[in-house]
Each structure stands twice: as C-alpha cells, then as structure tokens.
Enzyme design. Structure first.
Site, mmCIF file in Angstrom:
data_model
loop_
_atom_site.group_PDB
_atom_site.id
_atom_site.type_symbol
_atom_site.label_atom_id
_atom_site.label_comp_id
_atom_site.label_asym_id
_atom_site.label_seq_id
_atom_site.Cartn_x
_atom_site.Cartn_y
_atom_site.Cartn_z
ATOM 1 N N THR A 42 31.442 37.887 52.292
ATOM 2 C CA THR A 42 31.172 36.911 53.348
ATOM 3 C C THR A 42 30.732 37.584 54.644
ATOM 4 O OG1 THR A 42 32.302 35.365 54.835
ATOM 5 C CG2 THR A 42 33.689 36.953 53.719
ATOM 6 N N TYR A 82 41.721 35.511 56.152
ATOM 7 C CA TYR A 82 40.604 35.407 55.198
ATOM 8 C C TYR A 82 39.632 36.566 55.390
ATOM 9 C CZ TYR A 82 36.284 33.510 53.091
ATOM 10 O OH TYR A 82 35.132 33.338 52.365
HETATM 11 N N1 LIG Z 1 30.565 28.678 50.136
HETATM 12 C C1 LIG Z 1 30.229 29.592 51.027
HETATM 13 O O1 LIG Z 1 29.499 29.287 51.971
HETATM 14 C C2 LIG Z 1 30.715 31.014 50.904
HETATM 15 C C3 LIG Z 1 30.278 31.949 51.842
HETATM 16 C C4 LIG Z 1 30.738 33.257 51.729
HETATM 17 C C5 LIG Z 1 31.562 33.630 50.698
HETATM 18 N N2 LIG Z 1 31.986 32.695 49.806
HETATM 19 C C6 LIG Z 1 32.870 33.131 48.726
HETATM 20 O O2 LIG Z 1 32.436 32.590 47.510
HETATM 21 C C7 LIG Z 1 33.561 32.405 46.640
HETATM 22 C C8 LIG Z 1 33.529 31.014 46.064
HETATM 23 O O3 LIG Z 1 33.660 30.087 47.135
HETATM 24 P P1 LIG Z 1 33.113 28.604 47.029
HETATM 25 O O4 LIG Z 1 32.637 28.233 48.368
HETATM 26 O O5 LIG Z 1 32.192 28.500 45.858
HETATM 27 O O6 LIG Z 1 34.451 27.830 46.795
HETATM 28 P P2 LIG Z 1 34.886 26.836 45.610
HETATM 29 O O7 LIG Z 1 36.131 26.178 46.055
HETATM 30 O O8 LIG Z 1 33.749 25.992 45.193
HETATM 31 O O9 LIG Z 1 35.219 27.827 44.424
HETATM 32 C C9 LIG Z 1 36.396 28.595 44.415
HETATM 33 C C10 LIG Z 1 36.780 28.784 42.963
HETATM 34 O O10 LIG Z 1 37.862 29.694 42.893
HETATM 35 C C11 LIG Z 1 38.797 29.188 41.960
HETATM 36 N N3 LIG Z 1 40.128 29.729 42.276
HETATM 37 C C12 LIG Z 1 40.858 29.492 43.373
HETATM 38 N N4 LIG Z 1 42.028 30.114 43.287
HETATM 39 C C13 LIG Z 1 42.043 30.778 42.121
HETATM 40 C C14 LIG Z 1 42.972 31.616 41.467
HETATM 41 N N5 LIG Z 1 44.155 31.901 42.001
HETATM 42 N N6 LIG Z 1 42.631 32.134 40.288
HETATM 43 C C15 LIG Z 1 41.437 31.868 39.723
HETATM 44 N N7 LIG Z 1 40.515 31.079 40.296
HETATM 45 C C16 LIG Z 1 40.807 30.544 41.473
HETATM 46 C C17 LIG Z 1 38.737 27.690 42.118
HETATM 47 O O11 LIG Z 1 39.223 27.031 40.984
HETATM 48 C C18 LIG Z 1 37.229 27.491 42.298
HETATM 49 O O12 LIG Z 1 36.552 27.368 41.056
HETATM 50 C C19 LIG Z 1 34.809 32.686 47.461
HETATM 51 O O13 LIG Z 1 35.259 33.977 47.129
HETATM 52 C C20 LIG Z 1 34.322 32.655 48.899
HETATM 53 O O14 LIG Z 1 35.051 33.533 49.700
HETATM 54 C C21 LIG Z 1 31.576 31.390 49.880
#
Ligand SMILES: NC(=O)c1ccc[n+]([C@@H]2O[C@H](COP(=O)([O-])OP(=O)(O)OC[C@H]3O[C@@H](n4cnc5c(N)ncnc54)[C@H](O)[C@@H]3O)[C@@H](O)[C@H]2O)c1
Length: 256
Positions: A42, A82
């Site tokens: 991120t 975070y």
């Molecule tokens: N969406 C964004 O803009 C963004 C930006 C930067 C980084 N990220 C990173 O991308 C990744 C996914 O985020 P997202 O936005 O798609 O969120 P999201 O909520 O759509 O997906 C998160 C996923 O992680 C799973 N999860 C949560 N806790 C868990 C656990 N203990 N064990 C196994 N699985 C688990 C959830 O079931 C879900 O499928 C994260 O690591 C986040 O930090 C997202």
C-alpha cells in the site's frame, strides 16, 4: 485492511497483515517449489509524507515539486498500525527474495476500485461513495474533500500482477508503485461529487468531519518503473471506471 479498524484493534491487524504474510512466505519457502509471490502492499508505507511540499489549489491539493508523483525511493514512514503491519509485510516479502531467492514482487497500491467491491466508510472510498449515493446512505467527508488520489481500476491491477507473473526474471525482488498515475487523479469530493451527481441526476448532501489521522492531502503514484520494467500501464480511465462501477451498483442495488 482498514486504517480505522487497525487503530481500534491493532493486535488483530498485526496477526492478519504481518503474521499472516510471514506465515504465507514461510509456506512458500517450505514448499520447495520456489513459487512466485505477489504482495498487495500500500502507499500507506510512505506515511503522511510531511517532508514533501504540497500546494492547495481551487479544487485539489497537489505536490509542489513531484510532477510524476511519488516514486518507490520515497522514504518509508509507517504511520498507523495498518501502516506498520503492511509495511512489515512489504519488507519481509522483498527480503525473502534477497535472502532465500524466492521470486517475490511487492506492489504498493494506491486506491483500487472496481465492480463487486463492497466499499464501506472505512475502506474502499470510491465504491463507498457510489454505493452511498445510490442507496441514500449518509456520507461524511473527513477533511475538506480536496484530498487527491490516483485511482486504479481493478482489471488494470490484475494486468500488473499478470505482467509480474509472466516476467519473473524482471519482477523478482522488485517493488513497484501501482496506481492510476497522474492522468487518473481525482480529489475525493470536490472533483468526485460533480461526476457522481451527474450520473445520479441530483445533488448529494454530505456532512463534514475532522481530518483523519495520517491522511495524506495528496498521493499520486509515480508509475514509470512499472511502465518501464513490466511494460504495464492503466487502460481504464477514472471517468470510465467510475461510470462502470456506478452502473454495476445500480444494477445490483438489492445487494446493498
Ligand atoms: N483496496 C485498496 O484500495 C487497497 C490499496 C492498497 C492495498 N490493498 C491491500 O489489498 C489487500 C486486499 O484488500 P481489499 O481492498 O481487496 O479488501 P477485501 O476486503 O476486498 O479483501 C480482503 C480479503 O482478505 C480476506 N481475509 C481477511 N482476514 C483474513 C484472514 N485472517 N485469513 C485469510 N483471509 C482473510 C477476506 O476474506 C477478503 O477476501 C489487502 O492486503 C489490502 O491491504 C488494498
């Protein structure tokens, strides 16, 4: 994966983001198959970037001296639990390439948005504003709404992952900033609201709140490294992506 929830429950945040990433790396190493490993990092690993001068314009903030945006060599500054847990994972993933030769790649992602994203107030702001506008949920803007982000449609992010997986020789051990880049920047409300109001056909009332801790007034990814090394660049413009997300939420209103 939300800054806000990491503040209220830092231990769970650490267990999932830091420990979970570490365990996954260890599983990859122990498998003996030397699998490719991609980490969704991120832009929060750069913290508030207080040392980088910003300017306040009519509808948005901008960098005073970074025309291409923030590059990968920007100093790390983990801010919020975070930021710390994701930054921890980010550095472990990179180091497993150096120390164990695992073909790992870190993508420091800016704001990712797209269809089937169930954005909530704490995370996924583009989807959240679209969902809230269509369903009539109250919206609060924290800060003055001029905060700028470069937004990236999820299909473009997946193209970047595919580019890394199909070029392990170039991607292994590398860190890439991925976002929409300068041409897909938008301020979170002053510029986003007019687009949304036009799609919706009416004004959207909002409440205003204090700035959130550590919120960057502007974050724009310098995506030249990913362009040069992976031959990748975003294909879906902010305008097109928002329109597609809006249509999907409207068609699936009953899900929200
Ligand atoms: N969406 C964004 O803009 C963004 C930006 C930067 C980084 N990220 C990173 O991308 C990744 C996914 O985020 P997202 O936005 O798609 O969120 P999201 O909520 O759509 O997906 C998160 C996923 O992680 C799973 N999860 C949560 N806790 C868990 C656990 N203990 N064990 C196994 N699985 C688990 C959830 O079931 C879900 O499928 C994260 O690591 C986040 O930090 C997202």
């Amino acid at each position: 994966m939300a800054v806000t929830t990491s503040v209220t429950d830092p231990q769970t945040d650490f267990k999932i983001n830091a420990m979970g990433t570490f365990n996954t790396l260890e599983a990859a190493r122990a498998s003996g198959n030397n699998p490719s490993f991609i980490y969704s990092s991120t832009n929060k690993v750069y913290g508030g970037m207080e040392d980088v001068e910003t300017v306040e314009l009519d509808s948005r903030y901008d960098y005073a001296n970074l025309p291409e945006g923030c590059a990968e060599n920007q100093a790390l500054d983990f801010h919020s639990p975070y930021g710390c847990s994701k930054g921890c994972g980010d550095q472990y993933v990179r180091d497993y390439s150096r120390i164990y030769g695992l073909p790992t790649t870190v993508f420091r992602q800016s704001c990712i948005y797209g269809l089937r994203q169930f954005g909530v107030e704490d995370q996924g702001w583009v989807a959240w504003f679209v969902i809230a506008a269509i369903t009539g949920h109250p919206i609060t803007i924290y800060g003055n709404g001029k905060q700028v982000r470069d937004i990236l449609f999820v299909e473009d992010l997946l193209d970047a992952y595919d580019a890394a997986l199909s070029n392990p020789g170039k991607a292994a051990g590398q860190i890439f900033n991925v976002g929409g880049g300068r041409s897909n920047t938008i301020s979170i409300w002053t510029e986003f609201a007019p687009i949304l109001e036009k799609l919706l056909g009416r004004d959207i009332p909002v409440a205003w709140g204090d700035w959130r801790p550590g919120d960057q007034p502007v974050f724009i990814s310098d995506i030249r490294k990913a362009k040069n090394v992976l031959n990748w660049s975003p294909k879906v413009s902010a305008q097109e992506g928002i329109q597609r997300l809006f249509s999907w939420v409207k068609e699936n209103r009953t899900l929200f």
